[in-house]
Scaffold this motif. Structure first.
Motif, PDB file in Angstrom:
ATOM      1  N   CYS A 293       0.916  -0.851  -0.197  1.00 11.31           N
ATOM      2  CA  CYS A 293      -0.259  -0.118   0.158  1.00 11.31           C
ATOM      3  C   CYS A 293       0.477   1.328   0.093  1.00 11.31           C
ATOM      4  CB  CYS A 293      -0.785  -0.023   0.859  1.00 11.31           C
ATOM      5  SG  CYS A 293      -2.427  -1.073   0.806  1.00 11.31           S
TER       6      CYS A 293
ATOM      7  N   ASP B 264       6.568   5.199   2.167  1.00 11.17           N
ATOM      8  CA  ASP B 264       6.090   4.359   3.303  1.00 11.17           C
ATOM      9  C   ASP B 264       5.479   5.118   4.278  1.00 11.17           C
ATOM     10  OD1 ASP B 264       5.083   2.730   5.612  1.00 11.17           O
ATOM     11  OD2 ASP B 264       6.842   1.988   5.968  1.00 11.17           O
ATOM     12  N   ILE B 265       6.732   6.173   4.719  1.00 10.75           N
ATOM     13  CA  ILE B 265       6.233   7.109   6.008  1.00 10.75           C
ATOM     14  C   ILE B 265       6.825   8.171   5.429  1.00 10.75           C
ATOM     15  CG2 ILE B 265       7.712   8.059   7.284  1.00 10.75           C
ATOM     16  CD1 ILE B 265       6.688   4.941   8.579  1.00 10.75           C
ATOM     17  N   LEU B 266       5.272   9.084   5.738  1.00  8.75           N
ATOM     18  CA  LEU B 266       5.823  10.796   5.464  1.00  8.75           C
ATOM     19  C   LEU B 266       5.613  11.560   6.815  1.00  8.75           C
ATOM     20  CD1 LEU B 266       3.731   9.918   2.782  1.00  8.75           C
ATOM     21  CD2 LEU B 266       3.678  11.992   2.495  1.00  8.75           C
TER      22      LEU B 266
ATOM     23  N   LYS C  36       0.081  19.085  -0.714  1.00 12.96           N
ATOM     24  CA  LYS C  36      -1.300  18.854  -1.354  1.00 12.96           C
ATOM     25  C   LYS C  36      -2.378  18.306  -1.707  1.00 12.96           C
ATOM     26  CE  LYS C  36      -2.288  21.304  -6.076  1.00 12.96           C
ATOM     27  NZ  LYS C  36      -3.021  23.089  -5.498  1.00 12.96           N
TER      28      LYS C  36
ATOM     29  N   MET D  75      -3.542  13.781  -1.184  1.00 11.99           N
ATOM     30  CA  MET D  75      -3.225  12.852  -1.520  1.00 11.99           C
ATOM     31  C   MET D  75      -4.268  11.955  -1.433  1.00 11.99           C
ATOM     32  SD  MET D  75      -0.981  11.334   1.972  1.00 11.99           S
ATOM     33  CE  MET D  75      -0.523  10.501   1.146  1.00 11.99           C
TER      34      MET D  75
ATOM     35  N   CYS E 176      -6.072   0.735   0.290  1.00  6.36           N
ATOM     36  CA  CYS E 176      -5.037   0.621   0.088  1.00  6.36           C
ATOM     37  C   CYS E 176      -5.596   2.158   1.854  1.00  6.36           C
ATOM     38  CB  CYS E 176      -4.204   1.250  -0.412  1.00  6.36           C
ATOM     39  SG  CYS E 176      -2.753  -0.544  -0.815  1.00  6.36           S
ATOM     40  N   GLU E 177      -6.880   1.969   1.924  1.00  6.94           N
ATOM     41  CA  GLU E 177      -6.914   2.937   2.903  1.00  6.94           C
ATOM     42  C   GLU E 177      -6.152   2.357   4.074  1.00  6.94           C
ATOM     43  OE1 GLU E 177      -8.926   0.881   1.259  1.00  6.94           O
ATOM     44  OE2 GLU E 177     -10.341  -0.281   3.421  1.00  6.94           O
TER      45      GLU E 177
ATOM     46  N   ASP F 264      -9.553   7.649   1.964  1.00  3.37           N
ATOM     47  CA  ASP F 264      -8.939   7.794   1.062  1.00  3.37           C
ATOM     48  C   ASP F 264      -7.976   9.207   0.578  1.00  3.37           C
ATOM     49  OD1 ASP F 264      -8.203   7.984  -1.276  1.00  3.37           O
ATOM     50  OD2 ASP F 264      -9.833   7.708  -1.828  1.00  3.37           O
ATOM     51  N   ILE F 265      -8.837  10.113   0.457  1.00  2.00           N
ATOM     52  CA  ILE F 265      -8.203  11.172   0.845  1.00  2.00           C
ATOM     53  C   ILE F 265      -7.711  12.340   2.144  1.00  2.00           C
ATOM     54  CG2 ILE F 265      -8.592  13.786  -0.825  1.00  2.00           C
ATOM     55  CD1 ILE F 265      -9.049  11.867  -2.240  1.00  2.00           C
ATOM     56  N   LEU F 266      -6.682  12.830   1.975  1.00  2.00           N
ATOM     57  CA  LEU F 266      -6.088  13.984   3.028  1.00  2.00           C
ATOM     58  C   LEU F 266      -6.071  15.233   1.446  1.00  2.00           C
ATOM     59  CD1 LEU F 266      -4.755  10.821   3.763  1.00  2.00           C
ATOM     60  CD2 LEU F 266      -5.086  12.854   5.398  1.00  2.00           C
ATOM     61  N   ARG F 267      -6.232  16.207   2.291  1.00  2.00           N
ATOM     62  CA  ARG F 267      -5.947  17.626   1.967  1.00  2.00           C
ATOM     63  C   ARG F 267      -5.947  18.675   2.957  1.00  2.00           C
ATOM     64  NH1 ARG F 267      -9.699  18.408  -2.120  1.00  2.00           N
ATOM     65  NH2 ARG F 267     -10.759  18.771  -0.823  1.00  2.00           N
ATOM     66  N   PRO F 268      -4.616  19.038   3.321  1.00  2.00           N
ATOM     67  CA  PRO F 268      -4.686  20.083   4.758  1.00  2.00           C
ATOM     68  C   PRO F 268      -4.811  21.383   3.421  1.00  2.00           C
ATOM     69  CG  PRO F 268      -2.256  18.509   3.700  1.00  2.00           C
ATOM     70  CD  PRO F 268      -3.213  18.911   2.752  1.00  2.00           C
TER      71      PRO F 268
ATOM     72  N   ILE G 299      -0.789  16.795  10.264  1.00  2.00           N
ATOM     73  CA  ILE G 299      -0.645  15.479  10.460  1.00  2.00           C
ATOM     74  C   ILE G 299       0.547  14.910  11.211  1.00  2.00           C
ATOM     75  CG2 ILE G 299       0.143  13.860   8.526  1.00  2.00           C
ATOM     76  CD1 ILE G 299      -1.909  15.237   6.468  1.00  2.00           C
ATOM     77  N   LYS G 300       0.885  14.293  12.063  1.00  2.00           N
ATOM     78  CA  LYS G 300       1.838  14.264  12.453  1.00  2.00           C
ATOM     79  C   LYS G 300       2.711  13.235  11.873  1.00  2.00           C
ATOM     80  CE  LYS G 300       3.334  12.387  17.395  1.00  2.00           C
ATOM     81  NZ  LYS G 300       4.369  13.789  17.627  1.00  2.00           N
ATOM     82  N   GLU G 301       2.183  12.118  11.773  1.00  2.00           N
ATOM     83  CA  GLU G 301       2.743  11.310  11.233  1.00  2.00           C
ATOM     84  C   GLU G 301       2.504   9.837   9.873  1.00  2.00           C
ATOM     85  OE1 GLU G 301       6.111   9.517  12.851  1.00  2.00           O
ATOM     86  OE2 GLU G 301       6.227   7.505  10.897  1.00  2.00           O
ATOM     87  N   MET G 302       2.763   9.628   9.099  1.00  2.00           N
ATOM     88  CA  MET G 302       1.602   8.551   8.736  1.00  2.00           C
ATOM     89  C   MET G 302       3.291   7.015   7.878  1.00  2.00           C
ATOM     90  SD  MET G 302      -0.485  10.907   5.735  1.00  2.00           S
ATOM     91  CE  MET G 302      -1.113   9.250   5.121  1.00  2.00           C
ATOM     92  N   SER G 303       2.251   6.720   7.986  1.00  2.00           N
ATOM     93  CA  SER G 303       2.313   4.875   7.161  1.00  2.00           C
ATOM     94  C   SER G 303       1.665   4.836   6.679  1.00  2.00           C
ATOM     95  CB  SER G 303       3.277   3.706   8.898  1.00  2.00           C
ATOM     96  OG  SER G 303       3.207   2.813   8.089  1.00  2.00           O
ATOM     97  N   LEU G 304       2.021   4.462   5.462  1.00  2.00           N
ATOM     98  CA  LEU G 304       1.127   3.390   4.885  1.00  2.00           C
ATOM     99  C   LEU G 304       0.890   2.462   4.906  1.00  2.00           C
ATOM    100  CD1 LEU G 304       1.503   6.239   1.259  1.00  2.00           C
ATOM    101  CD2 LEU G 304       0.746   6.007   2.998  1.00  2.00           C
ATOM    102  N   LEU G 305       1.829   1.733   4.972  1.00  2.00           N
ATOM    103  CA  LEU G 305       2.310   0.173   4.699  1.00  2.00           C
ATOM    104  C   LEU G 305       1.292  -0.346   6.395  1.00  2.00           C
ATOM    105  CD1 LEU G 305       5.676  -1.011   3.922  1.00  2.00           C
ATOM    106  CD2 LEU G 305       4.200  -0.474   1.838  1.00  2.00           C
TER     107      LEU G 305
ATOM    108  N   HIS H   2      -1.618   2.036   7.582  1.00  2.00           N
ATOM    109  CA  HIS H   2      -2.351   2.067   7.063  1.00  2.00           C
ATOM    110  C   HIS H   2      -2.625   2.738   8.216  1.00  2.00           C
ATOM    111  CE1 HIS H   2      -3.391  -0.899   3.952  1.00  2.00           C
ATOM    112  NE2 HIS H   2      -2.836  -1.887   4.824  1.00  2.00           N
TER     113      HIS H   2
END
Lengths: 64, 64
Positions: free
Chosen positions: A2, A22-24, A48, A50, B2-3, B22-26, B47-53, B55
């Motif tokens: 993903c 993976d990480i942002l 902008k 995602m 992949c949400e 699904d969608i994120l928009r600052p 947003i503090k942090e994201m890990s897509l793997l 989820h």
């Protein structure tokens, strides 16, 4: 898997910045990104938009 | 699919804010989120942090 690809918008065109992210993590005026291969980049600017379903991250350079 | 789930950190604990994003928009001091069911929320903070793997999206409320 993903992960998502990160693109920068330049002159209205999307240019690939980092694949398989993976990480942002926003850090002040930067965005720290790490991909599934362990590659790390720091982008000067902001997120902008995602779409996780589209595996797409759009980044925007900081306007000076 | 992949949400990812969005959580807010409150008193050191992660609390679910919106599932299946699904969608994120600052947008200025807010984050607009939309999930795969069409539910939309606007979070006051960043947003503090994201890990897509994993989820996982971690959100942080704006400090007044």
């Amino acid at each position: 898997m993903c992960e998502a690809n990160a693109y920068v918008i330049k002159n209205g065109e999307e240019e690939i910045y980092l694949e398989a992210v993976d990480i942002l993590r926003p850090e002040g005026k930067n965005i720290y990104l790490r991909n599934i291969f362990g590659e790390q980049k720091v982008f000067r600017g902001k997120i902008k938009e995602m779409s996780l379903l589209n595996h797409k991250i759009l980044l925007e350079e900081e306007k000076e």
